[in-house]
Design a protein around this motif. Structure first.
Motif, PDB file in Angstrom:
ATOM      1  N   THR A  64     -10.881 -30.396  13.140  1.00 24.82           N
ATOM      2  CA  THR A  64     -11.133 -29.208  12.171  1.00 24.82           C
ATOM      3  C   THR A  64     -11.260 -27.915  13.086  1.00 24.82           C
ATOM      4  O   THR A  64     -11.804 -27.909  14.052  1.00 24.82           O
ATOM      5  N   VAL A  65     -10.715 -26.862  12.306  1.00 23.54           N
ATOM      6  CA  VAL A  65     -10.692 -25.757  12.869  1.00 23.54           C
ATOM      7  C   VAL A  65     -11.956 -24.901  11.757  1.00 23.54           C
ATOM      8  O   VAL A  65     -11.480 -24.717  10.591  1.00 23.54           O
ATOM      9  N   TYR A  66     -12.990 -24.465  12.213  1.00 21.70           N
ATOM     10  CA  TYR A  66     -13.892 -23.844  11.268  1.00 21.70           C
ATOM     11  C   TYR A  66     -13.733 -22.292  11.221  1.00 21.70           C
ATOM     12  O   TYR A  66     -13.213 -21.742  12.096  1.00 21.70           O
ATOM     13  N   PRO A  67     -14.021 -21.788  10.001  1.00 21.85           N
ATOM     14  CA  PRO A  67     -14.231 -22.099   8.999  1.00 21.85           C
ATOM     15  C   PRO A  67     -13.138 -23.016   8.240  1.00 21.85           C
ATOM     16  O   PRO A  67     -12.130 -22.482   8.312  1.00 21.85           O
ATOM     17  N   VAL A  68     -13.561 -24.078   7.315  1.00 21.60           N
ATOM     18  CA  VAL A  68     -12.640 -24.704   6.717  1.00 21.60           C
ATOM     19  C   VAL A  68     -13.084 -24.808   5.165  1.00 21.60           C
ATOM     20  O   VAL A  68     -14.042 -25.227   5.095  1.00 21.60           O
ATOM     21  N   VAL A  69     -12.046 -24.452   4.441  1.00 18.30           N
ATOM     22  CA  VAL A  69     -11.978 -24.577   2.819  1.00 18.30           C
ATOM     23  C   VAL A  69     -11.409 -25.667   2.487  1.00 18.30           C
ATOM     24  O   VAL A  69     -10.115 -25.597   2.377  1.00 18.30           O
TER      25      VAL A  69
END
Length: 363
Positions: A64-69
């Motif tokens: 995961t790469v934040y921010p994630v929508v």
């Protein structure tokens, strides 16, 4: 790459994003590219909540790469089309699934198996060829190249059709690819959740004998009475599992929790096939003897290409197949995520993006 959007102004969009591995989302303002020549802009009306959303929000796969929508089960209406768009018009009822981009040139893209392109980018937690981040359907609008958009038949409600764009195509594709759409075949479905209940519906629509395999005896009545399954096996009951030995042509395993494939493999006939579509975060147990003594095959499968997805959606329109959904207001997304983590849903949460609860965050 042919689909790289030109440099252009961007549109400010509001939505909900995960900012850390807590598994929660919070209001989030971000930018999407303006509509390019091959793009359509879609006002999002509904977005399904897939178990993959939880994996990404909690970074359980470590990618995961934040921010994630999150959100890749998107339905809505087209509000703008690019000058080179030929397949769609403003006002069309459409959907977007898991795919956001691919190279469009490799053997898989040429055969409309874009999902297996080695440069594929997904609807969220991906990167477009211009370097911008892909954000998903927990938001008010989305811009997409026309190639990755499907038309929703007029007779299908947009809320109940939304999960077909991931859950539906995830089970339809292996059924088609493994010649399981012929009446009389015997299908096993492991897990009666968001994917499993759609697999049962497809199986019955195409004249298959369907057996549900579940750890929960309480699901038998629903599997048979509501969804039309022919048989039900409790996977924790050795007697039931033994009675089902060598009875099935094909099994779709939709379970995302850690489990052993040995008892399930024994349900297959000689030359039978087990396809994994669930995505456990730990390796499943695969004993050798059930494979060797039954000449059985274990395969994996992920969603489907765009041509196959449209084909599936058209068949759903023909057979009036939709998902069983529970609508979620936008101010209850985190509550729904908590329930989803407990598998407390029958069978798919769908966010009412345009009309539910607190609405989209104000810009």
């Amino acid at each position: 790459m042919t689909e790289t959007p030109p440099n252009q102004t961007e549109t400010v969009v509001s939505g909900w994003a995960g900012l850390d591995p807590s598994g929660k989302v919070t209001p989030f303002i971000f930018q999407r590219r303006e509509n390019g020549p091959e793009d359509v802009t879609i006002k999002i009306l509904y977005c399904g909540m897939c178990h993959s959303d939880l994996h990404y929000l909690k970074n359980e796969w470590g990618i995961t790469v934040y921010p994630v929508v999150p959100g890749h089960e998107i339905t809505g209406e087209i509000t703008k089309v690019g000058k080179s768009v030929s397949r769609f018009r403003v006002g069309d009822r459409v959907g977007i699934g898991c795919l956001a981009a691919s190279c469009m040139e490799c053997e898989f893209c040429e055969d409309s198996e874009e999902n297996y392109c080695d440069q594929v980018q997904f609807t969220y937690n991906g990167v477009y060829f211009d370097g911008s981040t892909t954000y998903g359907g927990y938001s008010e609008l989305i811009v997409s190249h026309q190639r990755y958009v499907v038309r929703i038949p007029d007779n299908l409600p947009l809320d109940a059709a939304a999960p077909l764009l991931c859950a539906g195509i995830t089970v339809y594709s292996p059924m088609k690819q493994n010649d399981m759409l012929r009446p009389g075949k015997k299908l096993g479905v492991v897990g009666l959740g968001g994917l499993g209940h759609v697999a049962v519906k497809f199986g019955k629509a195409f004249g298959l004998h369907v057996t549900v395999i579940s750890t929960s005896p309480s699901k038998e009545e629903e599997a048979k009475q509501r969804l039309g399954a022919d048989d039900f096996l409790v996977s924790k009951d050795p007697k039931q599992m033994k009675a089902g030995t060598r009875s099935l042509d094909f099994i779709i395993d939709t379970v995302s929790a850690h489990h052993s494939l040995g008892p399930i493999l024994n349900l297959l006939k000689v030359n039978g096939t087990l396809v994994l579509v669930g995505a456990p975060d730990k390796p499943v147990e695969l004993p050798a003897f059930p494979l060797i003594f039954g000449k059985r095959t274990v395969k994996g499968s992920m969603i489907g290409g765009m041509r196959e997805t449209q084909e599936m959606m058209d068949l759903c329109g023909k057979h009036n197949i939709t998902c069983d959904v529970e609508l979620v207001s936008t101010n209850n997304i985190n509550d729904a995520l908590d329930r989803l983590a407990r598998n407390d849903v029958r069978y798919r949460f769908v966010i009412d993006i345009a009309g539910g609860g607190g609405g989209v965050p104000k810009l």
